[in-house]
Write a protein that holds these residues in place. Structure first.
Motif, PDB file in Angstrom:
ATOM      1  N   UNK A  24       0.842  -1.195   0.000  1.00  0.00           N
ATOM      2  CA  UNK A  24       0.000   0.000   0.000  1.00  0.00           C
ATOM      3  C   UNK A  24       0.879   1.247   0.000  1.00  0.00           C
ATOM      4  N   UNK A  25       0.327   2.323  -0.530  1.00  0.00           N
ATOM      5  CA  UNK A  25       0.981   3.637  -0.501  1.00  0.00           C
ATOM      6  C   UNK A  25      -0.115   4.679  -0.592  1.00  0.00           C
ATOM      7  N   UNK A  26       0.056   5.771   0.105  1.00  0.00           N
ATOM      8  CA  UNK A  26      -0.959   6.832   0.155  1.00  0.00           C
ATOM      9  C   UNK A  26      -2.315   6.252   0.578  1.00  0.00           C
ATOM     10  N   UNK A  27      -2.276   5.283   1.509  1.00  0.00           N
ATOM     11  CA  UNK A  27      -3.493   4.644   2.034  1.00  0.00           C
ATOM     12  C   UNK A  27      -4.284   3.901   0.964  1.00  0.00           C
ATOM     13  N   UNK A  28      -3.621   3.520  -0.124  1.00  0.00           N
ATOM     14  CA  UNK A  28      -4.269   2.763  -1.208  1.00  0.00           C
ATOM     15  C   UNK A  28      -3.517   1.449  -1.389  1.00  0.00           C
ATOM     16  N   UNK A  29      -4.261   0.342  -1.465  1.00  0.00           N
ATOM     17  CA  UNK A  29      -3.627  -0.947  -1.766  1.00  0.00           C
ATOM     18  C   UNK A  29      -3.401  -1.021  -3.271  1.00  0.00           C
ATOM     19  N   UNK A  61      -8.392  11.717  -5.356  1.00  0.00           N
ATOM     20  CA  UNK A  61      -9.576  11.338  -6.139  1.00  0.00           C
ATOM     21  C   UNK A  61      -9.334  11.591  -7.628  1.00  0.00           C
ATOM     22  N   UNK A  62      -9.720  10.605  -8.430  1.00  0.00           N
ATOM     23  CA  UNK A  62      -9.595  10.752  -9.878  1.00  0.00           C
ATOM     24  C   UNK A  62      -8.250  10.329 -10.440  1.00  0.00           C
ATOM     25  N   UNK A  63      -7.268  10.073  -9.546  1.00  0.00           N
ATOM     26  CA  UNK A  63      -5.947   9.646 -10.032  1.00  0.00           C
ATOM     27  C   UNK A  63      -5.912   8.135 -10.237  1.00  0.00           C
ATOM     28  N   UNK A  64      -5.180   7.712 -11.255  1.00  0.00           N
ATOM     29  CA  UNK A  64      -5.050   6.289 -11.565  1.00  0.00           C
ATOM     30  C   UNK A  64      -3.690   5.768 -11.116  1.00  0.00           C
ATOM     31  N   UNK A  65      -3.682   4.589 -10.510  1.00  0.00           N
ATOM     32  CA  UNK A  65      -2.403   3.940 -10.178  1.00  0.00           C
ATOM     33  C   UNK A  65      -1.702   3.591 -11.490  1.00  0.00           C
ATOM     34  N   UNK A  66      -0.426   3.970 -11.658  1.00  0.00           N
ATOM     35  CA  UNK A  66       0.270   3.633 -12.906  1.00  0.00           C
ATOM     36  C   UNK A  66       0.399   2.126 -13.075  1.00  0.00           C
ATOM     37  N   UNK A  73       8.067   6.618  -6.933  1.00  0.00           N
ATOM     38  CA  UNK A  73       7.723   6.092  -8.265  1.00  0.00           C
ATOM     39  C   UNK A  73       6.275   6.453  -8.609  1.00  0.00           C
ATOM     40  N   UNK A  74       5.385   6.311  -7.637  1.00  0.00           N
ATOM     41  CA  UNK A  74       3.979   6.654  -7.877  1.00  0.00           C
ATOM     42  C   UNK A  74       3.818   8.142  -8.179  1.00  0.00           C
ATOM     43  N   UNK A  75       4.472   8.978  -7.380  1.00  0.00           N
ATOM     44  CA  UNK A  75       4.349  10.436  -7.595  1.00  0.00           C
ATOM     45  C   UNK A  75       4.915  10.844  -8.955  1.00  0.00           C
ATOM     46  N   UNK A  76       6.028  10.217  -9.344  1.00  0.00           N
ATOM     47  CA  UNK A  76       6.641  10.530 -10.645  1.00  0.00           C
ATOM     48  C   UNK A  76       5.717  10.148 -11.792  1.00  0.00           C
ATOM     49  N   UNK A  77       4.775   9.219 -11.496  1.00  0.00           N
ATOM     50  CA  UNK A  77       3.816   8.782 -12.508  1.00  0.00           C
ATOM     51  C   UNK A  77       2.412   9.319 -12.235  1.00  0.00           C
ATOM     52  N   UNK A  78       2.359  10.447 -11.490  1.00  0.00           N
ATOM     53  CA  UNK A  78       1.099  11.177 -11.342  1.00  0.00           C
ATOM     54  C   UNK A  78       0.092  10.613 -10.372  1.00  0.00           C
ATOM     55  N   UNK A  79       0.563   9.841  -9.367  1.00  0.00           N
ATOM     56  CA  UNK A  79      -0.391   9.272  -8.409  1.00  0.00           C
ATOM     57  C   UNK A  79       0.016   9.607  -6.980  1.00  0.00           C
TER      58      UNK A  79
END
Length: 315
Positions: free
Chosen positions: A43-48, A262-267, A252-258
């Motif tokens: 998990x990262x940013x409280x998202x699995x 809300x509305x953001x997609x996991x890369x 890695x997630x932040x570099x790929x826009x996550x």
């Protein structure tokens, strides 16, 4: 390719309930024991995240078990046995609804708040003129509430904890004492490995009226480590510190826009990304424990865990 365990559905004898957390599945046996399965979920940013990371559960479980044993002289803890590389069995505790976060250095969310002008976190006054990654004069405790699934943990002060009856003054004094002693021990062990334990979190509960340390401790999921070598030079030059933590996944997630908004997609987590994360976790394990990581067989993970736990329960 190595397999990852992302779901469990065991039916152990005496099973009362199951709690599926972000990364661990906890089975309540007769309201007496807990069987905690460290899955390969991440998990990262409280998202699995959608893909599991091979060997991650084994690594976290074995690091936590090692540190629970290495701190058992400081305070009682919940661990009874590790019947499988991905499983810890322990006593059932009534958990305090707070996490005791302890920080030795100003970084992460505390630095972001400080940079924006905040000088008090969780009722703790911070010195002026500090810089990112600077060591505090003394470690500070900045507790958070323990959030329900899907909710964010929130900062809380000692005064609020007492006012809301989340712990008595006597209990909180013990929690504080244990937290600082555990952090000191973790700091000493890290130093022997060429590491700095920057910050971490502890969870506590009560069993038979006594306060116990619960859950995992000093793992890269619950802690942040810096490498000792080069720390001072990087700090003086205001360069990012070389870290041993899950921060590389967040980056890695932040570099790929996550960022979990809300509305953001996991890369897309390609096999190459998944394997690289697994390799980094192995590096973390070996640095933190000072031991080589021995990969357990992943061909029939669920069957292996079930057999090992059943054998333990039948002893």
């Amino acid at each position: 390719m190595s397999k990852a365990l992302t779901k469990t559905d065991f039916h152990f004898p005496g099973l009362k309930s199951v709690y599926h957390g972000k990364v661990r599945d906890v089975y309540n046996i007769n309201d007496e024991k807990l069987i905690m399965v460290a899955t390969d979920r991440i998990s990262a940013f409280d998202v699995v995240l959608p893909e599991g990371i091979p060997y991650k559960g084994q690594m976290l479980n074995q690091i936590a078990a090692k540190f629970l044993d290495a701190t058992a002289d400081i305070c009682p803890n919940w661990k009874l046995a590790t019947p499988d590389p991905m499983v810890t069995v322990g006593v059932l505790c009534q958990g305090f609804p707070v996490e005791m976060i302890v920080r030795g250095y100003l970084c992460g969310s505390a630095w972001r708040a400080y940079k924006s002008g905040v000088r008090e976190i969780c009722g703790v006054r911070l010195p002026d003129n500090m810089r990112e990654n600077e060591k505090f004069p003394h470690p500070i405790i900045t507790p958070t509430t323990k959030a329900e699934m899907g909710m964010h943990d929130e900062d809380i002060s000692k005064e609020e904890i007492l006012a809301r009856g989340l712990a008595t003054p006597e209990e909180y004094e013990i929690l504080e004492r244990y937290t600082l002693a555990l952090f000191e021990r973790g700091t000493q062990i890290a130093a022997e490995r060429g590491l700095i334990l920057v910050d971490t979190k502890y969870e506590f509960g009560k069993h038979n009226g006594q306060i116990y340390l619960m859950d995992e401790i000093h793992t890269p999921d619950s802690s942040r480590y810096f490498y000792s070598e080069g720390y001072q030079e990087r700090f003086e030059k205001e360069l990012p510190q070389k870290q041993l933590s899950k921060e590389f996944v967040r980056e890695w997630l932040m570099a790929n826009g996550f960022q979990g908004k809300e509305g953001q997609q996991v890369p897309e987590m390609t096999p190459e990304i998944v394997n690289s994360i697994s390799d980094r976790y192995i590096e973390l394990f070996e640095h933190i424990t000072g031991e080589p990581f021995v990969k357990a067989d992943t061909d029939h993970l669920a069957e292996r865990i079930e057999k090992n736990v059943m054998d333990y329960l039948m002893e």
